[in-house]
Design an enzyme around this catalytic site. Structure first.
Site, PDB file in Angstrom:
ATOM      1  N   HIS A  54     -20.417  19.169  -2.638  1.00  0.00           N
ATOM      2  CA  HIS A  54     -22.259  19.850  -1.975  1.00  0.00           C
ATOM      3  C   HIS A  54     -23.057  19.060  -1.613  1.00  0.00           C
ATOM      4  O   HIS A  54     -22.172  17.327  -2.219  1.00  0.00           O
ATOM      5  CB  HIS A  54     -22.236  20.161  -3.851  1.00  0.00           C
ATOM      6  CG  HIS A  54     -22.230  21.728  -4.309  1.00  0.00           C
ATOM      7  ND1 HIS A  54     -22.949  22.688  -3.722  1.00  0.00           N
ATOM      8  CD2 HIS A  54     -21.664  21.349  -5.583  1.00  0.00           C
ATOM      9  CE1 HIS A  54     -22.543  23.413  -4.528  1.00  0.00           C
ATOM     10  NE2 HIS A  54     -21.256  23.493  -5.340  1.00  0.00           N
ATOM     11  N   CYS A 406       5.262  32.772   0.677  1.00  0.00           N
ATOM     12  CA  CYS A 406       4.042  31.993   0.629  1.00  0.00           C
ATOM     13  C   CYS A 406       2.380  31.016   1.495  1.00  0.00           C
ATOM     14  O   CYS A 406       2.169  31.184   2.030  1.00  0.00           O
ATOM     15  CB  CYS A 406       3.222  33.019  -0.174  1.00  0.00           C
ATOM     16  SG  CYS A 406       4.157  34.754  -0.989  1.00  0.00           S
TER      17      CYS A 406
END
Lengths: 489, 414
Positions: A54, A406
């Site tokens: 942030h 994956c």
């Protein structure tokens, strides 16, 4: 009882905040110990959050939270680059979906300016849909916050702790502090199997920071855990989202965000549920259903994609709106509590502030002559990963042997994680260090192979890795002594 | 980056990929390369230590590992190259693929590509099962590798979620490794497998089967300690103490390469849209096996691979790629129909059959094929069982009018 040698500073809690403080203190000529209840660093709130870096544009102005977010922002940005923490500045779009949110939107823009963040700007509906073609219909207005980003929360805590340890901080794991005695100017922290003595104590115990605060005789705040459930979508959903899509808070709640992750997934969440149990990290049917309903409005196509995982974090909220950060020079005690959901972004600002408090209180802070920078393995999608790295593979063919299909994690990375300064000693620890088994098959193809690899590399029986010891007691306390810098590859 | 040229690059050395490679080499293309990310070729059958493989394709009965070995020998014997430990990571461009192996990075330029990447079981998270996230939550695939391949400990007491064929295979594996199976749980009103398979697995070990039941909670700090089951009819719940949960069945294609190629995808199977000879929406790119119909038995996948070889050879000899297709659509209670599209003027599908899956138990009744409201074919079925293979004769295919809109498959009870 065998007393360990006294430390100048004991930091309780090796979450992202405690680890950042320990790293900060490792820059100075201090004997520092980082004491952690769990068997690894960054296992509480620090591992299960929205993974957003942030700017602090929407923090309540004139709070310590706002100040430390602002202070921490440039520090974390440059540190991430130096240490190899996956960080992508995707920018964020704050999207209003109704009249009430639209009204709040302009308030948030004002608030951003009050917080000293002026790059926020209005975005027209046309531009919004151009930037986010998969956004659902009905957005009423939006602001862009170009400096918001996404970060790897796992690597951040690990980088701080690795650097701290590499620069002489002692890390004591599996050591919950059960009591504190103040003796002749020394703090005696009781931990299983012994005690830790220090001149100063910094309480960064996260969800248990109030408990530790009580041990020092204070009753300033109570942790009220706020449960947040999050859904991770398959990597095939990644093209649906270009930036962090932030909600505008309204009377209906804070709303949920949709964000890409540095591993190339898409995140939807969090829920916000005030609970009392500090270990209640289970997901719920209603929580997940609620998220899917909200997500279907923000990015409708997201719901056609597979869910890779659901996880839950508890934010260390309190009855107060701001961080509970206080220094008691007479006690030589600093409380760093109530770091709710912005701890990851503010961590380095908090650490710098704590160092200031220590210096102001008379603890002499003298920089060490040499400081070793941590270099973390490249596990983010924005940088070259070992399976893509011709040079790494030719130097060591194990980096060409993909074992987790994956997530494209190679055998070389598994072996390196097992031999790192802060080694992976559990399957979860390995997941956080390498991404192994975090992907869509959740171990269908690779689970057994990787368990066997780690068992061999770490010298840990597979039964223990699989937690098959029956009602096994908690692992024995484990210390990591300062060791020569073996920077991760 | 090493550059490699091949007539055909096959991705996946499972039954479909190896059968295709074998057949292709018999037809003629000179360089046929099979890439597989696993350390050894053979695909899923390698881990499945029970008999029953090879009936339809080899006309004999083999165990999974023997079957895998047989196909590996056939393919290498026919002159195909098998490259294991080679993970195909992405497409560089049309029919150009990038791979990683201990030998380094390679770029494969192929005249034709066959995707034969198979399928996997959906894990617990994809099923959105709530609760804690402890160790001990597996799929059948993970279980078979843990117990069969790596000889690692599984647990002491397990609950198996699902009651299809593979679920009872999991019961068999668990029991063979000394794990008590506390229950088999299915959300359907009854099991979806043959009575004999049920009898020799769950029956033999006296495993209770809870029907119309779902897992509503998983508890455990480090390891699974308890599972809560909820009966959807009565709403009652019961707790079972166990340290292992195996989620079985509910197959999804391993479709990453198909998706990232931008192939047209089928919403039902979640695999690429192929026609009856395995042609996808992109010229020179084929897909066969359980990537396109999750999950059929290994022999059906192998026959699909063998069938694709004919079309690949024809394409390499200059046969043009279809530009229009007739979609095949289905509706509730059918979950999907394969192939999802048909093209005119080509051979029938493998075995002369279409394949379908049902969402719920039905029957008796008829599966009816119509186009433009006109009945092309109907076939009587005693019952439809969810996730059990349903086949449909394809003799009516020549009667499909290419430009007359989609072909519909629907269920007519009675």
């Amino acid at each position: 009882m065998t007393a360990e040698p006294a430390y100048d500073v004991a930091v309780i809690g090796a979450g992202v905040v405690g680890a950042a403080i320990a790293r900060e203190l490792s820059c100075y000529q201090l004997r520092t110990i980082l004491v952690e209840a769990a068997g690894d660093v960054g296992t509480g709130t620090s591992k299960a959050n929205t993974a957003i870096r942030h700017t602090g544009f929407d923090a309540k102005p004139a709070t310590l939270e706002s100040e430390l977010l602002r202070r921490g922002f440039p520090l974390l940005t440059s540190y991430a680059a130096a240490a190899g923490i996956p960080l992508e500045v995707t920018g964020a779009l704050l999207v209003a979906w109704d009249a009430e949110q639209l009204a709040t939107l302009s308030d948030l823009a004002e608030r951003s300016k009050a917080n000293g963040y002026t790059a926020i700007r209005h975005v027209t509906p046309d531009e919004l849909h151009r930037r986010e073609p998969h956004l659902g219909p009905g957005a009423r207005g939006a602001f862009a916050i170009p400096d918001e980003g996404i970060i790897c929360p796992f690597t951040t805590s690990l980088a701080f702790a690795t650097e701290a340890v590499s620069n002489g901080v002692r890390l004591r794991l599996s050591s919950p502090v059960t009591g504190v005695q103040l003796l002749d100017g020394t703090h005696v922290l009781r931990v299983p199997g012994g005690e830790v003595t220090a001149r100063w104590t910094v309480n960064a115990a996260g969800l248990h920071s109030d408990t530790v605060d009580h041990m020092f005789g204070h009753q300033r705040f109570t942790i009220r855990p706020r449960r947040g459930e999050l859904i991770v979508f398959d990597k095939l959903a990644r093209p649906l989202v270009n930036s962090v899509l932030l909600p505008v808070p309204s009377s209906a709640g804070k709303g949920v965000l949709v964000a890409p992750t540095v591993f190339g997934n898409v995140l939807l969440g969090p829920t916000a549920e005030d609970i009392s149990d500090r270990s209640a990290t289970q997901s719920t049917q209603s929580g997940v259903a609620g998220l899917l309903a909200k997500g279907s409005r923000i990015v409708p196509e997201l719901l056609d994609e597979e869910v890779t995982s659901v996880y839950v974090g508890l934010r260390a909220a309190t009855e107060h709106a701001d961080y509970q950060l206080a220094c008691y020079p007479d006690q030589r005690y600093i409380c760093v509590g109530g770091i709710r959901s912005t701890g990851l972004s503010a961590s380095m600002g908090i650490a710098a502030y704590v160092a200031d408090l220590l210096a102001d209180s008379g603890l002499g802070l003298h920089r060490t002559a040499h400081h070793r920078q941590a270099h973390m393995p490249p596990i983010g999608e924005a940088t070259l990963r070992p399976y893509q790295d011709e040079d790494a593979i030719s130097a060591d063919p194990a980096y060409g042997q993909v074992v987790c299909f994956c997530e494209r994690v190679t055998r070389g990375e598994i072996l390196a994680a097992a031999a790192a300064p802060l080694p992976a000693r559990t399957i979860d620890g390995l997941r956080r260090r390498t991404r192994a088994m975090l992907g869509r098959c959740q171990g269908f193809y690779c689970g057994a192979h990787i368990t066997a690899l780690l068992a061999e590399a770490a010298g840990t029986p597979a039964e223990q890795l699989l937690h098959l010891g029956g009602t096994a007691p908690a692992p024995a306390p484990r210390s990591l002594n300062p060791i020569p810098d073996r920077a991760a590859r | 980056m090493r550059k490699e040229q091949a007539d055909v690059v096959i991705i996946g050395a499972g039954p479909a990929g190896l059968a295709a490679a074998t057949e292709l080499r018999r037809h003629g293309p000179s360089r046929v390369v099979v890439l597989d990310r696993e350390a050894s070729p053979g695909g899923i059958p390698r881990h499945s230590h029970h008999a029953g493989y090879g009936l339809r394709d080899l006309h004999r009965v083999l165990t999974g590992p023997a079957y895998a070995q047989h196909y590996t020998q056939l393919a290498t014997g026919a002159g195909a190259e098998i490259r294991t430990g080679t993970a195909v990571t992405h497409w560089e461009s049309h029919r150009v693929l990038a791979s990683t192996s201990p030998d380094g990075l390679a770029e494969w330029h192929a005249r034709a590509v066959l995707l034969a990447t198979g399928c996997r079981e959906r894990p617990r998270a994809a099923e959105l099962v709530p609760g804690d996230r402890p160790a001990g939550v597996l799929t059948t695939g993970a279980l078979q590798q843990l117990a069969g391949v790596h000889q690692l400990p599984v647990g002491r007491c397990a609950v198996v979620v699902g009651a299809e064929h593979v679920s009872f295979s999991a019961v068999h594996t668990l029991a063979a490794h000394g794990v008590t199976v506390a229950a088999v749980v299915t959300r359907y009103p009854r099991p979806q497998t043959y009575r004999t398979l049920q009898a020799v697995t769950a029956g033999r070990h006296r495993v209770p089967i809870f029907t119309s039941t779902e897992v509503s909670d998983i508890c455990g700090a480090r390891r699974v300690e308890r599972v809560t089951l909820r009966n959807s009819r009565s709403g009652t719940t019961r707790d079972i103490e166990c340290d292992t949960i195996v989620f079985t069945g509910d197959w999804i294609p391993d479709h990453e390469l198909a998706r990232t190629a931008g192939l047209d995808m089928d919403h039902g199977t979640r695999g690429p849209c192929v026609d009856q000879v395995m042609r996808t929406s992109q010229p020179g790119v084929f897909a066969a096996g359980n990537l396109t119909h999750p999950a059929e038995t290994a022999d059906v996948a192998a026959l699909a691979g063998r069938h694709a070889a004919g079309a690949i050879t024809a394409y390499l000899s200059g046969e043009s790629w279809p530009t229009t297709w007739t979609p095949v659509a289905c509706a509730d209670p059918l979950r999907w129909i394969w192939p999802p599209r048909l093209s005119a003027g080509t051979s029938p599908p493998p075995r002369g059959r279409l394949i379908a899956r049902a969402l719920s138990f039905c029957g008796p009744g008829h599966l009816e094929i119509t186009q433009n409201g006109q009945l092309l074919y109907r076939e009587r079925k005693r019952r439809l069982v969810p996730n059990q293979s349903i086949t449909l004769q394809a003799g009516w295919l020549p009667r499909v009018a290419p430009a007359a809109g989609p072909v519909s498959v629907h269920w007519s009870p009675g």
